[in-house]
Scaffold this motif. Structure first.
Motif, short mmCIF file in Angstrom:
data_model
loop_
_atom_site.label_atom_id
_atom_site.label_comp_id
_atom_site.label_asym_id
_atom_site.label_seq_id
_atom_site.Cartn_x
_atom_site.Cartn_y
_atom_site.Cartn_z
N VAL A 1 -6.94 3.69 4.69
CA VAL A 1 -7.44 4.96 4.14
C VAL A 1 -8.19 5.74 5.22
CG1 VAL A 1 -8.89 6.04 2.40
CG2 VAL A 1 -7.55 4.01 1.81
N MET B 1 0.90 4.23 -2.68
CA MET B 1 0.69 5.61 -2.26
C MET B 1 1.78 6.52 -2.79
SD MET B 1 -0.49 4.91 1.69
CE MET B 1 -0.41 6.64 2.13
N ASP C 1 -8.49 3.07 -4.98
CA ASP C 1 -7.48 2.13 -5.51
C ASP C 1 -6.96 1.11 -4.51
OD1 ASP C 1 -7.74 3.54 -7.82
OD2 ASP C 1 -5.74 4.43 -7.80
N LEU C 2 -6.66 1.55 -3.28
CA LEU C 2 -5.93 0.67 -2.36
C LEU C 2 -6.65 -0.64 -2.05
CD1 LEU C 2 -4.10 2.90 0.29
CD2 LEU C 2 -3.28 1.98 -1.89
N ARG D 1 -8.30 9.24 -4.37
CA ARG D 1 -7.66 8.27 -5.26
C ARG D 1 -7.28 7.01 -4.48
NH1 ARG D 1 -8.08 7.53 -10.37
NH2 ARG D 1 -9.10 5.79 -9.33
N LEU D 2 -6.76 7.18 -3.27
CA LEU D 2 -6.40 6.03 -2.43
C LEU D 2 -7.64 5.23 -2.05
CD1 LEU D 2 -3.76 7.58 0.03
CD2 LEU D 2 -3.36 6.40 -2.14
N ARG D 3 -8.72 5.93 -1.73
CA ARG D 3 -9.95 5.23 -1.34
C ARG D 3 -10.44 4.32 -2.45
NH1 ARG D 3 -15.37 5.42 -1.77
NH2 ARG D 3 -15.37 7.16 -3.25
N TYR E 1 -5.99 13.30 -3.63
CA TYR E 1 -5.10 12.16 -3.38
C TYR E 1 -5.77 11.12 -2.49
CZ TYR E 1 -0.98 9.69 -1.54
OH TYR E 1 -0.08 8.73 -1.16
N CYS F 1 0.82 -1.21 0.00
CA CYS F 1 0.00 0.00 0.00
C CYS F 1 0.85 1.26 0.00
CB CYS F 1 -0.94 0.00 1.21
SG CYS F 1 -2.32 -1.17 1.08
N ARG G 1 1.22 7.27 -6.54
CA ARG G 1 0.12 8.19 -6.78
C ARG G 1 0.44 9.60 -6.29
NH1 ARG G 1 -1.02 3.40 -7.22
NH2 ARG G 1 -2.87 2.56 -8.29
#
Length: 278
Positions: free
Chosen positions: A91, A25, A66-67, A62-64, A59, A21, A28
């Motif tokens: 997240v 991160m 994708d991760l 985007r993590l929410r 950002y 992760c 991104r």
């Protein structure tokens, strides 16, 4: 520049998942020109993020998205669904640090990574009209589609249709008196008459503001009100005529129309004469 640090502990069996992760991160953050630093020691991780406010919010969104999917590829004793939930838990930790939700904690304490099925979420654009309007849940759709625009995940005509609908609903919620028979143009005109677009001036009282400041506020109100008929025309061309340039309109006006929706939501949440009126 704005920024914040993130620190958390994790179980030994989650080390590879956390490493994966953090690598994602970092990649991104580079694409969004956010400064990213991290350190992994034993069962604890530290991350530092620096960028402007909107960059950081984009950002985190985007993590929410994708991760959780990326976490499924990690070697772990967890099931695939549990890996997704663990990434969602990460997240949430980041989101809570972003908004200072851990500030009440003592200095030695840091959160521990846990799998969450319903993690806390945040929004890039804050369109919260208040529960009394009946639009709170409906605006989550708008906020999600606005976020999708940043990632190229929603067609321009679809977003044009959505923000037009959202603006109409918010205008009706913010106005006093009957609105059911009003056209869109009448809603905008009545909104100007009732001061619905004065969501900037609540920051400065008449006693404290200079004449120039109030003139600037009035100019911004007119500018925002004029944006909505332009939105209506673009929506009509896209929906009924199959013409227009929805993508071009959004590229030119996205931030302005998002600001208008946030302002209208504020006015719907604080109606004229209400207990919480601005």
């Amino acid at each position: 520049m704005a920024g914040f640090d993130v620190a958390f502990r994790f179980k030994t069996y989650d080390r590879e998942l956390v490493t994966l992760c953090i690598s994602a991160m970092r990649r991104r953050a580079r694409k969004l020109t956010i400064r990213f630093e991290s350190k992994l020691v034993d069962d604890a991780a530290w991350i530092a993020l620096n960028g402007n406010t909107y960059q950081l919010d984009i950002y985190i969104e985007r993590l929410r998205r994708d991760l959780p999917t990326l976490a499924e590829a990690a070697h772990s004793t967890r099931t695939p669904s549990s890996r997704r939930n663990a990434a969602a838990g990460l997240v949430e930790i980041i989101t809570r640090y972003r908004f200072g939700a851990y500030d009440y904690s003592g200095e030695p304490w840091i959160p521990t990574l846990r799998a969450l099925t319903k993690p806390l979420t945040s929004s890039i654009h804050e369109i919260y009209p208040g529960a009394q309007t009946g639009l709170a849940e409906r605006m989550f759709v708008t906020m999600d589609l606005l976020a999708s625009w940043h990632f190229g995940e929603v067609p321009a005509p679809v977003l044009i249709e959505e923000v037009h609908t959202a603006s109409e609903l918010l205008l009706k919620a913010a106005l006093t008196g009957g609105t059911s028979r009003m056209t869109y143009a009448q809603l905008v005109g009545t909104g100007l008459e009732q001061g619905v677009f004065d969501y900037y001036s609540f920051r400065v009282t008449q006693a404290r503001a200079s004449v120039g400041a109030h003139e600037a506020f009035r100019a911004r109100e007119n500018e925002d009100a004029q944006l909505l008929p332009s939105l209506k025309d673009e929506r009509r061309q896209a929906k009924h005529d199959g013409s227009g340039d929805a993508a071009g309109w959004l590229h030119a006006n996205f931030w302005a129309v998002a600001r208008v929706l946030e302002g209208l939501a504020h006015k719907a949440r604080h109606p004229p004469g209400g207990a919480d009126a601005a």
